[in-house]
Design a protein around this motif. Structure first.
Motif: not given
Ligand SMILES: C[S@@+](CC[C@H](N)C(=O)[O-])C[C@H]1O[C@@H](n2cnc3c(N)ncnc32)[C@H](O)[C@@H]1O
Length: 408
Positions: A331-360
């Protein structure tokens, strides 16, 4: 001939254009702003710095904004602002750090491995100027119209600057590890080219010249007295060195691998806390966005580590998921929108989950990833193979998916 096409981005930092890739290396809004927003702000440094060792992999180092932003951020937020007070208090572990007295220095815990297949950029990296006030771009030697529209977009962006001692620390590391910098003609031709003067820091350049003359003096048997000019730069150099020592900035470990990032990762045995992936866009450099490359990155990531990238492409996200990652948005606070992707082995480290639309979207043709089975295919071949897979796939197209989602 080596091509170097600099321009000023809106935050006063320098951006580059690649005529080969016909792509810009950095966001015209602000090269340094982008580095901070994609690779520094999404990371919880308070937590990270409680670790005994912090390993960072900066893939596609270029002129080093991502590495420099991390060092600069730590210097500004954990060292300079609280120089004589307990700097860093973590509620869980009660870690306290005081730059003036503590021997457990933050920088000595940090190890940054960088990789890029362009060595000239690595040599130029400490000289790149930031915080330029006068950012008028003159038409230089490339089709600047292509980026002109970007430069017009966002004039409100704040001016940002990298502390000179960060650049000085990197210059010292480069000289120590790659003394051939002094003999690299392609590099010095650019550094001393008058049309690029505004893009390089005159201080760091003068210091480099000073080291060069010192080196020549030392290799000669003849006694050469120091002239006034040299005495002045010796003084500056000692001053910077003193600052590095005070803040213990030079204690970080810095590695530079001048090779294809795919080869590098196959030889590497480190486990990283942070991986920055800053390759050219997937359509220009698909070899660094393939399922197989992400599998390697997965294997080189700590269990609680994160991989960060500016790309939000469905093909990239599809590759990350196939490689085993949990993914989320940056999440980009200046632009107030999502501007990149974060990936990890553990979903607990992820603050902004993808939406259902994104997964689709990842299940459409757009989500079909790039493949590079042996990690050695040419970019063109990777693109052709994906185009073939897309053409023959019975998945729905992303445009149809978007249209259907709107009518629901
Ligand atoms: C978007 S730029 C990176 C900008 C950089 N992070 C910076 O701060 O300046 C992409 C970089 O990828 C490098 N590159 C392209 N293909 C590569 C490969 N196969 N392996 C390693 N580096 C590569 C280019 O030399 C270029 O510097």
């Amino acid at each position: 001939m080596y091509e170097f096409h600099p321009y000023f981005t809106n935050d006063g930092s320098v951006g580059l254009y690649s005529s080969c890739a016909n792509d810009i290396y950095h966001s015209a809004t602000g090269a340094l702003t982008e580095a901070y927003e994609k690779f520094v702000y999404p990371v919880n440094f308070e937590k990270l710095l409680t670790k005994d060792k912090i390993k960072i992999l900066d893939i596609c180092y270029g002129i080093g904004y991502n590495t420099k932003s991390v060092l600069n951020f730590i210097l500004q937020n954990f060292i300079l602002q609280n120089n004589y007070a307990p700097i860093y208090t973590d509620n869980v572990n009660r870690v306290k750090y005081n730059a003036a007295t503590d021997t457990d220095n933050i920088f000595s815990k940090i190890s940054i491995t960088t990789v890029d297949n362009d060595k000239i950029l690595y040599f130029l990296s400490p000289f790149i100027k930031t915080g330029n006030k006068n950012i008028k771009n003159q038409k230089i030697d490339f089709d600047y119209e292509k980026i002109y529209k970007f430069l017009q977009q966002d004039q409100k962006v704040k001016k940002l600057k990298i502390n000179k001692i960060v650049n000085f620390a990197i210059l010292e590391k480069i000289i120590e590890k790659s003394p051939e910098i002094f003999e690299t003609e392609q590099f010095s031709k650019i550094l001393y080219n008058k049309s690029y003067t505004d893009f390089f820091s005159s201080d760091i350049k003068a210091l480099f010249k000073f080291y060069q003359s010192e080196r020549l003096n030392n290799t000669s048997n003849l006694y050469k007295p120091l002239n006034l000019h040299n005495i002045y730069y010796k003084y500056i150099s000692n001053r910077y060195k003193k600052q590095l020592k005070t803040y213990k900035l030079q204690d970080f470990n810095f590695e530079y691998k001048n090779m294809d990032a795919r080869k590098m990762i196959l030889k590497d045995s480190n486990l990283y806390n942070l991986i920055f992936l800053d390759a050219f866009t997937p359509t220009k450099s698909p070899c660094l966005w393939s399922v197989e490359f992400f599998k390697q990155l997965f294997a080189h990531l700590q269990d609680d580590g994160v991989l960060l990238t500016y790309s939000t492409s469905a093909a990239v996200r599809g590759a990350m998921i196939e490689a085993g990652f949990c993914i989320g948005n940056i999440y980009n606070e200046r632009l107030e929108k999502f501007t990149g992707t974060i990936a990890s082995k553990n979903s607990n480290t992820i603050k902004y989950q993808l939406s259902e639309f994104d997964f689709g979207l990842l299940k459409t043709k757009a989500g079909i990833p790039y493949r590079d089975k042996n990690l050695n295919a040419e970019n063109e071949a990777i693109i052709t193979a994906r185009n073939f897979e897309v053409k023959n796939s019975d998945k729905i197209s992303s445009s149809m998916y978007i249209k259907n989602s709107k009518t629901l």
